[in-house]
Write an enzyme that holds these catalytic residues in place. Sequence first.
Site, PDB file in Angstrom:
ATOM      1  N   GLU A  84       0.840  -1.210   0.000  1.00 18.72           N
ATOM      2  CA  GLU A  84       0.000   0.000   0.000  1.00 18.72           C
ATOM      3  C   GLU A  84       0.871   1.255   0.000  1.00 18.72           C
ATOM      4  O   GLU A  84       1.780   1.385   0.839  1.00 18.72           O
ATOM      5  CB  GLU A  84      -0.904  -0.014   1.248  1.00 18.72           C
ATOM      6  N   LYS A 280      -6.677  -0.807  11.930  1.00 18.89           N
ATOM      7  CA  LYS A 280      -6.172  -1.292  10.636  1.00 18.89           C
ATOM      8  C   LYS A 280      -4.926  -0.490  10.265  1.00 18.89           C
ATOM      9  O   LYS A 280      -3.935  -1.027   9.786  1.00 18.89           O
ATOM     10  CB  LYS A 280      -7.273  -1.147   9.574  1.00 18.89           C
ATOM     11  N   ASP A 296       4.560 -14.307  11.496  1.00 18.42           N
ATOM     12  CA  ASP A 296       3.201 -14.675  11.097  1.00 18.42           C
ATOM     13  C   ASP A 296       2.239 -13.515  11.381  1.00 18.42           C
ATOM     14  O   ASP A 296       1.818 -13.310  12.520  1.00 18.42           O
ATOM     15  CB  ASP A 296       2.811 -15.938  11.889  1.00 18.42           C
ATOM     16  N   HIS A 393      -2.067  10.655   0.502  1.00 18.88           N
ATOM     17  CA  HIS A 393      -2.360   9.341  -0.052  1.00 18.88           C
ATOM     18  C   HIS A 393      -2.362   9.384  -1.573  1.00 18.88           C
ATOM     19  O   HIS A 393      -1.739   8.562  -2.231  1.00 18.88           O
ATOM     20  CB  HIS A 393      -3.753   8.928   0.437  1.00 18.88           C
TER      21      HIS A 393
HETATM   22  C1  MEV Z   1      -5.298   3.280   5.427  1.00 18.68           C
HETATM   23  O1  MEV Z   1      -4.687   2.081   5.031  1.00 18.68           O
HETATM   24  C2  MEV Z   1      -5.217   3.432   6.922  1.00 18.68           C
HETATM   25  C3  MEV Z   1      -5.975   4.617   7.502  1.00 18.68           C
HETATM   26  O2  MEV Z   1      -7.326   4.592   7.082  1.00 18.68           O
HETATM   27  C4  MEV Z   1      -5.876   4.506   8.995  1.00 18.68           C
HETATM   28  C5  MEV Z   1      -6.719   5.483   9.764  1.00 18.68           C
HETATM   29  O3  MEV Z   1      -7.753   5.928   9.244  1.00 18.68           O
HETATM   30  O4  MEV Z   1      -6.354   5.755  10.924  1.00 18.68           O
HETATM   31  C6  MEV Z   1      -5.387   5.913   7.001  1.00 18.68           C
END
Ligand code: MEV
Length: 440
Positions: A84, A280, A296, A393
């Site tokens: 990513e 995430k 792992d 991003h």
């Molecule tokens: C994207 O992979 C992860 C984010 O969405 C995490 C977050 O919102 O804190 C940018």
Amino acid sequence: MDQISGFSKLTKKEKIDWIASQLDNTSAEKFLTIKRFWQDNEQEQKVFDEFSENTITNFIFPYGIAPNFKINNKLFCVPMVIEESSVVAAASKSAKFWQNRGGFKAEVISVEKSGQVHFTWDGEKTALVNFFADYKDLILNSVQDIVQNMEKRGGGVKDLELVDRTSDLENYYQLSASFNTCDAMGANFINSVLEKFATTFEHYFQQEINKNNIQGQLEIVMSILSNYTPNCLVKAHVECPINELGNFGEGIDSNTFATKFKRAVDIAYHDRQRAVTHNKGIFNGIDAVILATGNDFRSIEACGHAYAAKDGHYRSLTKCEINNDIFKFEIEIPIALGTIGGLTNLHPMAQTSLELLENPSAEQLMKIVACVGLAQNFGAIQSLVTTGIQKGHMKMHLLNILNQLEAQDEEIEKAKEYFKMNTVSFSAVREFLEQSREIQ
Ligand code: MEV
């Protein structure tokens, strides 16, 4: 696709040819080119092939570096394997930001792992309890040959207990064991020990109930480690006076930033919708280091999410405090990993990663991984509460789009310049390229 039996017995080339034979001509031709990802070094390729089954080629992922991680006053260049865009950039940016503000502080709280023999017993509970009291040592000693090397390294089985789970499930009990597996992840070790516990337990318990004419049926259901390791726990934090946080542009001074940042973390504590995305993002960083070091990531993710829900409500794994004008941001997370054995030894790149991290012990690597998770989360929230996530991003994503549209070097440079001031989207980039190609 036709059905096939004996696929695993085919050679690698035969497997590829069989799959190609199932495709139309154009797809088959394309499919056959997957051989280009084979390693030139046959010996090395054989190692990759044997990690898994029915292997036909390699799937390449980017291997990046996040430099400037100051952890307990020592600097690290952290290897990260992730597909990513923006993740490595965000981790690097946060690392640099905190490098000048005292760096990350990390400590391992505990290193215990566990596993269970799950079984049912429909007889009197007292028979089981009495048996366990009399035979616990014998069951523990039955694994001597499996544990001796681990014991020499300071680890081994730490405890074994009988757990009554009959209030959850009829006749359900466990033998629950705790382990210290030192620098190894220890999954094979734990599972071997548990399976031996199960056979010893079954053998002697059966003998005992026969001898004493005790009524009841014992059934061993399964013996397996638990990937839930709340007692293999690491904590990391960063902190500094609020006024040292600096300015975040467009009217966002350090106080505004700190307050807004804390609110964002608090929201992730209370709101499950946000907490999952928040965590995430933490795992973007954690998984990338876990993969780079041959560990792992599935077990670490599964455990981290379960830990996030340990009070019955899924919450953020990080928290933020502001006390006496000090901004503190911390993470507490179970991370069961290894730095010896398994893929860490076999994968040439995993070895390179560990060397880059100066051959850490499992505890040292737990600390590094926790700091990367924290840095990743800091970077994400910093963007979210200031510019918004899409600015950075999409800047990174722009390159992916340009590559997909087969842009030339000169076009890439022009596009980078143009999209500093314009919103990136696939169609906008395509249009930009089409227009600039028309002009030429
Ligand atoms: C994207 O992979 C992860 C984010 O969405 C995490 C977050 O919102 O804190 C940018």
